[in-house]
Design an enzyme around this catalytic site. Structure first.
Site, PDB file in Angstrom:
ATOM      1  CG  LEU A 129      -2.007  -1.038   1.317  1.00  0.00           C
ATOM      2  CD1 LEU A 129      -2.793  -0.868   2.607  1.00  0.00           C
ATOM      3  CD2 LEU A 129      -2.938  -0.964   0.120  1.00  0.00           C
ATOM      4  CG  ASP A 130       1.095   3.902  -3.336  1.00  0.00           C
ATOM      5  OD1 ASP A 130       1.987   3.046  -3.450  1.00  0.00           O
ATOM      6  OD2 ASP A 130       0.454   4.358  -4.301  1.00  0.00           O
ATOM      7  N   PRO A 131       2.140   5.089   0.824  1.00  0.00           N
ATOM      8  CG  PRO A 131       4.229   6.148   1.046  1.00  0.00           C
ATOM      9  CD  PRO A 131       3.365   5.429   0.045  1.00  0.00           C
TER      10      PRO A 131
END
Length: 291
Positions: free
Chosen positions: A54-56
Site C-alpha cells: 500500500l502506498d504511504p
C-alpha cells in the site's frame, strides 16, 4: 523428524508469534515496508512481512505475517482486493456518471505507472464490481472489488477521461484482501498494548485477539488433509503422494492449495498436479514448506 505444529486454537502466545498473522489497519503516512519494520521492533522478531503493498497515503487492510508465517506470502498475492476510493472530478459530474463508470466493470487494460516496480507493459486486469456509493459537487465515492495488481490511481484517471471531466484519485482505503476484510482490524497501538499486557502481566487474551494463527491466511485456498507420516516427508522436501492424502477439497489443476495435518496445522503450500483419490502418484508439488 521435524516437530509438527499442534492445533491452531491450542497454541501458546509464543507459538502465535512464531507462526502468526496480524490483520493490520495501516495508518496514513508510513510505507507498508515501514509498518512491517515497526511490527518487527514491537514483537522482537527477526522477520515480519506485509502482503500486498500500500502506498504511504493509503490506509486499511495490510495483513502482516510474523516469523515463519512470512512463508505464507504467496497465498495472499493472488486473491481479490477491495477498496473505497474518492474520485476527485475536475468539473461537475455529468448526468450519466454512474452509467459511464459501470462500463468499467469487467476486463480492462492498464499500463503500470512510471513509479511502479514492475515492467510498464500493457496488461489486463478484472474489475469484479465498481459501485458509486455517493456523488458530491466534484467527488464520487467508489467501492471497487478488483483483481490483484489493479492500479486504482490509474483507474481513476481513466474514469476521468471517459467522463469527460478529468479526474484523479483522492483518499483510498483498502477494505479487503482475500481472505481478510476490515471487520476485525488491529491497529499498531492495539498490537503494542496486547504485547505489553502479555509481557508484563502474563495476560494473553488481548494478544490472541490481535494475532491469528498463520492458517487464517490460507482460508481462501482449497485444502488437502494429509497423514502425519506424509507431513513428516513433506517437511524434508518430498511432494504429497496419493497414499498420504486423507481428504481433499475440489480444486482446479495447478491451483494453489494448502496442505494440513488432521488437527488443522498447515504443512505446506503447493500446486495440485494429480488426482487426490488415486492410489499412486504425486498429488501436490511443493511451493513452500510451512513446518
Amino acid at each position: 523428524m521435524p516437530t509438527l505444529r499442534g492445533p491452531p486454537a491450542e497454541r501458546s502466545p509464543a507459538q502465535l508469534l512464531e507462526f502468526g498473522v496480524v490483520n493490520l489497519d495501516k495508518p496514513p503516512g508510513p510505507s507498508a515496508h515501514q509498518v512491517s519494520a515497526w511490527v518487527k521492533r514491537l514483537t522482537g522478531l527477526e522477520k515480519a512481512a506485509h502482503a500486498g503493498t500500500l502506498d504511504p497515503k493509503v490506509t486499511g487492510v495490510l495483513p502482516t505475517l510474523l516469523a515463519d508465517g512470512t512463508r505464507l506470502v504467496p497465498a495472499l498475492l493472488e486473491g481479490a482486493k477491495e477498496y473505497v476510493a474518492v474520485l476527485e472530478l475536475h468539473a461537475k459530474p455529468p448526468t450519466d456518471l454512474e452509467a459511464v463508470i459501470a462500463e468499467f466493470e469487467g476486463e480492462i487494460y492498464q499500463k503500470p505507472p512510471r513509479k511502479s516496480a514492475v515492467a510498464r507493459k500493457l496488461r489486463t486486469r478484472e474489475i469484479y464490481d465498481l459501485e458509486v456509493q455517493e456523488v458530491g459537487d466534484r467527488q464520487a465515492l467508489l467501492r471497487i472489488r478488483c483483481e490483484s495488481g489493479t492500479y486504482v490511481r490509474k483507474l481513476c484517471h481513466d474514469l476521468g477521461l471517459a467522463l469527460g471531466t478529468g479526474a484523479h484519485m483522492g483518499d483510498l482505503r483498502r477494505t479487503g484482501t482475500v481472505p481478510f476484510d476490515d471487520t476485525d482490524l488491529v491497529t499498531l497501538h492495539d498490537l503494542s498494548d496486547a504485547l505489553s499486557r502479555w509481557r508484563e502481566d502474563g495476560e494473553a487474551d488481548w494478544l490472541r485477539e490481535a494475532i491469528d494463527p498463520g492458517e487464517r491466511a490460507l482460508e481462501h485456498l482449497a485444502s488437502v488433509t494429509i497423514a502425519p507420516s506424509a507431513a513428516g516427508e513433506v517437511a524434508h522436501g518430498a511432494p504429497v503422494y496419493a497414499p498420504g492424502v486423507i481428504e481433499a477439497e475440489s480444486a482446479a489443476e495447478e491451483a494453489l492449495v494448502a496442505c494440513y495435518t488432521p488437527d488443522g496445522a498447515a504443512v505446506c503450500l503447493g500446486r495440485l498436479v494429480g488426482d487426490p483419490e488415486a492410489e499412486s502418484g504425486t498429488v501436490v508439488d511443493l511451493e513452500r514448506v510451512l513446518v
